[in-house]
Design an enzyme around this catalytic site. Structure first.
Site, short mmCIF file in Angstrom:
data_model
loop_
_atom_site.label_atom_id
_atom_site.label_comp_id
_atom_site.label_asym_id
_atom_site.label_seq_id
_atom_site.Cartn_x
_atom_site.Cartn_y
_atom_site.Cartn_z
N LYS A 74 71.89 60.33 -6.64
CA LYS A 74 70.56 60.67 -7.19
C LYS A 74 70.63 62.57 -7.06
CE LYS A 74 67.67 57.61 -8.60
NZ LYS A 74 67.02 57.76 -9.81
N LYS A 125 66.11 49.26 -18.59
CA LYS A 125 65.19 48.51 -17.62
C LYS A 125 64.56 47.48 -18.11
CE LYS A 125 65.71 52.70 -15.13
NZ LYS A 125 65.14 53.74 -14.06
MG LIG Z 1 67.65 57.20 -14.35
#
Ligand SMILES: [Mg+2]
Length: 336
Positions: free
Chosen positions: A118, A222
């Site tokens: 991240k 997702k």
């Molecule tokens: Mg992402």
């Protein structure tokens, strides 16, 4: 939202009483803060096809949550399509921790061949140092970064060109057009780092727009945000790009849906972001921990009743989730 009506309709004829019969809201304590939280709240439900999860993030409204509930109903009331592969490669995830904490975070995942780091939560130099640390610890792993659309064009360009070994950069900048411009600028500069679209796929009404604008080399999908395994398969097919399946910080009940999607994709060329169970310190069901970097498709794990008792949210949050389930359900039935 008129979203994706050409994909699969979002609707249900399952009654709210059936959905609510075994529904319970639990809080999963997190090892590292994610999305500014240390407790991930999820609702678990049980249908004839098995356990299912309903866990839109708290700030999402009924329209967005309706897609999540559509995935919940598919999992618990209909089940998933047959897999075409026996195992799914997964990546470790390193949150935006200080570079000297990278080793501790990676240790929780065991052996992995891919790592997602991240970025774009601190300064660019810290991001580069964090990724470089991962590279030093795992020189043979595929390393991808995820900026959650928070870099400017120049920041993204600088970070990606400073890290030429990256496998791909996930949604470095917001939107589709800025992503296309960045991708073109990187190609002009000789960069071979692939560009992945995540938020641009979820938040845009047309999943084909990313492909048409040549904004990305691959898309991140997702299950809950796209409304279920079948809807996600349809989005990937229509986009015509490689896909990576990621978790939406689901509990291991929801992760089973992500693994079902990854296992059913006709083509899977990149490790998936489904090993996020390692970010929780407790879960009511057996955690979906990768075995040598792989997860295996199968039914969602049944939560342990004792662990549900321990992790159950207090009464006010139970009521909040029940209310949300009811509101989202009426949103879905209105569409029918
Ligand atoms: Mg992402």
């Amino acid at each position: 939202m008129v979203a994706n009506s050409h994909i699969l309709p979002l609707e249900t004829d399952i009654a709210l009483d059936d959905l609510a019969a075994h529904a319970v809201a639990v809080g999963l304590p997190m090892n590292t803060p994610f999305r500014n939280t240390t407790l991930r709240e999820v609702m678990l439900l049980k249908g004839p096809a098995g356990w299912a999860e309903f866990s839109p993030f708290p700030e999402y409204g009924p329209d967005e949550a309706a897609r999540w509930l559509s995935a919940t109903i598919e999992a618990g009331w209909y089940g998933w399509p047959e897999p075409v592969r026996e195992v799914v490669p997964v990546n470790a995830t390193v949150p935006a921790v200080a570079p000297n904490q990278v080793e501790t975070v990676l240790a929780r995942f065991g052996p992995v061949s891919a790592v997602k780091v991240k970025v774009a939560e601190d300064d660019v130099a810290t991001d580069i140092a964090r990724v470089t640390r991962v590279r030093r610890l795992l020189p043979h792993a595929d390393i991808r970064i995820d900026a959650n659309a928070k870099y400017t064009h120049d920041e993204a360009f600088d970070v990606i060109t400073a890290l030429p070994f990256l496998e791909y950069a996930e949604q470095p900048v917001p939107g589709i057009e800025p992503l296309a411009q960045l991708r073109a600028a990187l190609r002009d500069a000789g960069s071979e780092v692939l560009i992945a679209a995540d938020e641009a796929v979820r938040k845009e009404t047309d999943p084909l727009a990313v492909a048409q604008a040549q904004a990305a080399d691959l898309i991140v999908v997702k299950v809950q945000p796209l409304g279920g395994v079948r809807r996600a398969l349809s989005v990937v097919k229509q986009a015509g790009l490689d896909a990576v399946v990621s978790s939406a910080l689901d509990s291991s009940v929801g992760i089973a849906g992500g693994v079902a999607l990854a296992a059913a994709l006709p083509r899977l060329n990149h490790a998936c972001g489904l090993a996020t169970a390692a970010l929780f310190s407790a879960e009511p069901a057996t955690p979906a921990i990768a075995n040598n970097g792989y997860l295996t498709p199968g039914p969602a794990p049944a939560p342990d009743p004792q662990l549900i008792e321990q992790l159950k949210l207090p009464r006010d949050r139970q009521l909040w989730w029940q209310q949300r389930l009811a509101e989202t359900h009426s949103q879905l039935t209105e569409k029918a």
